[in-house]
Design an enzyme around this catalytic site. Structure first.
Site, PDB file in Angstrom:
ATOM      1  N   ASP A 277       0.917  -1.158  -0.103  1.00  0.00           N
ATOM      2  CA  ASP A 277       0.053  -0.103  -0.004  1.00  0.00           C
ATOM      3  C   ASP A 277       0.829   1.092  -0.159  1.00  0.00           C
ATOM      4  O   ASP A 277       1.364   1.904   1.126  1.00  0.00           O
ATOM      5  CB  ASP A 277      -0.804  -0.027   1.237  1.00  0.00           C
TER       6      ASP A 277
ATOM      7  N   GLU B 284      -2.537  -2.324  -5.179  1.00  0.00           N
ATOM      8  CA  GLU B 284      -3.749  -1.520  -5.490  1.00  0.00           C
ATOM      9  C   GLU B 284      -3.479  -0.729  -6.657  1.00  0.00           C
ATOM     10  O   GLU B 284      -2.412   0.285  -6.701  1.00  0.00           O
ATOM     11  CB  GLU B 284      -4.245  -0.877  -4.151  1.00  0.00           C
TER      12      GLU B 284
ATOM     13  N   ASP C 173      -2.499   1.426   6.948  1.00  0.00           N
ATOM     14  CA  ASP C 173      -1.668   1.081   5.651  1.00  0.00           C
ATOM     15  C   ASP C 173      -1.289  -0.279   5.886  1.00  0.00           C
ATOM     16  O   ASP C 173      -1.069  -1.100   4.861  1.00  0.00           O
ATOM     17  CB  ASP C 173      -0.492   2.044   5.935  1.00  0.00           C
TER      18      ASP C 173
END
Length: 173
Positions: free
Chosen positions: A11, A71, A147
């Protein structure tokens, strides 16, 4: 996807980057490592990109990572932030190339749906499911941050990637 893999979920962020490393052995996931990289906003962009590279490369070597999961980016309110995150994503793409790793990207809604069953889930709902799936997570890494739980959710999507029926079932909810 092979029956055995080591997946690094990331992330990315220029201040805090969450990461999680899962080992896939047959259909079981084992959490090897998780935590975050904290970079000082007072450091130059060049320094932070270098820190990010060195940190991720170390994790890849130490855990014999075979795949990277992250992502997909989305353009929020700040275009500069979006562009800077592209630098970190570029580092992950370069590391995947240099180490001959598979790289998979997942949309935010896809990740939330896979982990919680609902694509519009909040970060807190994702974190809650992560803590249920990995009750010993606090013993492994610093997970007080979203996170880290977000990175673990991304890693799980990488883990489930080869199990297309599981992802398709979760996405249809």
């Amino acid at each position: 996807m092979a029956d055995r893999a080591v997946i690094l979920g990331v992330d990315p962020g220029f201040h805090i980057t969450g990461y999680a490393i899962l080992k896939k052995d047959a259909n079981k996931a084992y959490l090897l490592d998780c935590g975050y990289l904290k970079m000082s906003p007072s450091d130059s962009l060049v320094v932070r990109v270098g820190q990010f590279h060195d940190f991720m490369q170390n994790k890849i070597h130490h855990h014999a990572v075979t795949q990277i999961a992250l992502e997909t980016s989305f353009l929020g309110k700040n275009a500069q932030t979006f562009l800077k995150l592209g630098y970190l994503r570029g580092i992950l793409y370069l590391l995947a190339h240099l180490h001959q790793l598979e790289l998979h990207e997942f949309a935010p809604r896809e990740i939330k749906s896979a982990v919680t069953g609902f694509g519009g889930a909040s970060k807190e709902q994702v974190a809650g499911m992560i803590f249920r799936m990995f009750p010993k997570i606090n013993e492994i890494g610093a997970v007080a941050r979203n996170d880290v739980t977000d990175a673990l959710a991304v890693s799980l999507c990488g883990f489930w990637r080869g199990q297309t029926n599981k992802l398709q079932q979760l996405q249809q909810r």
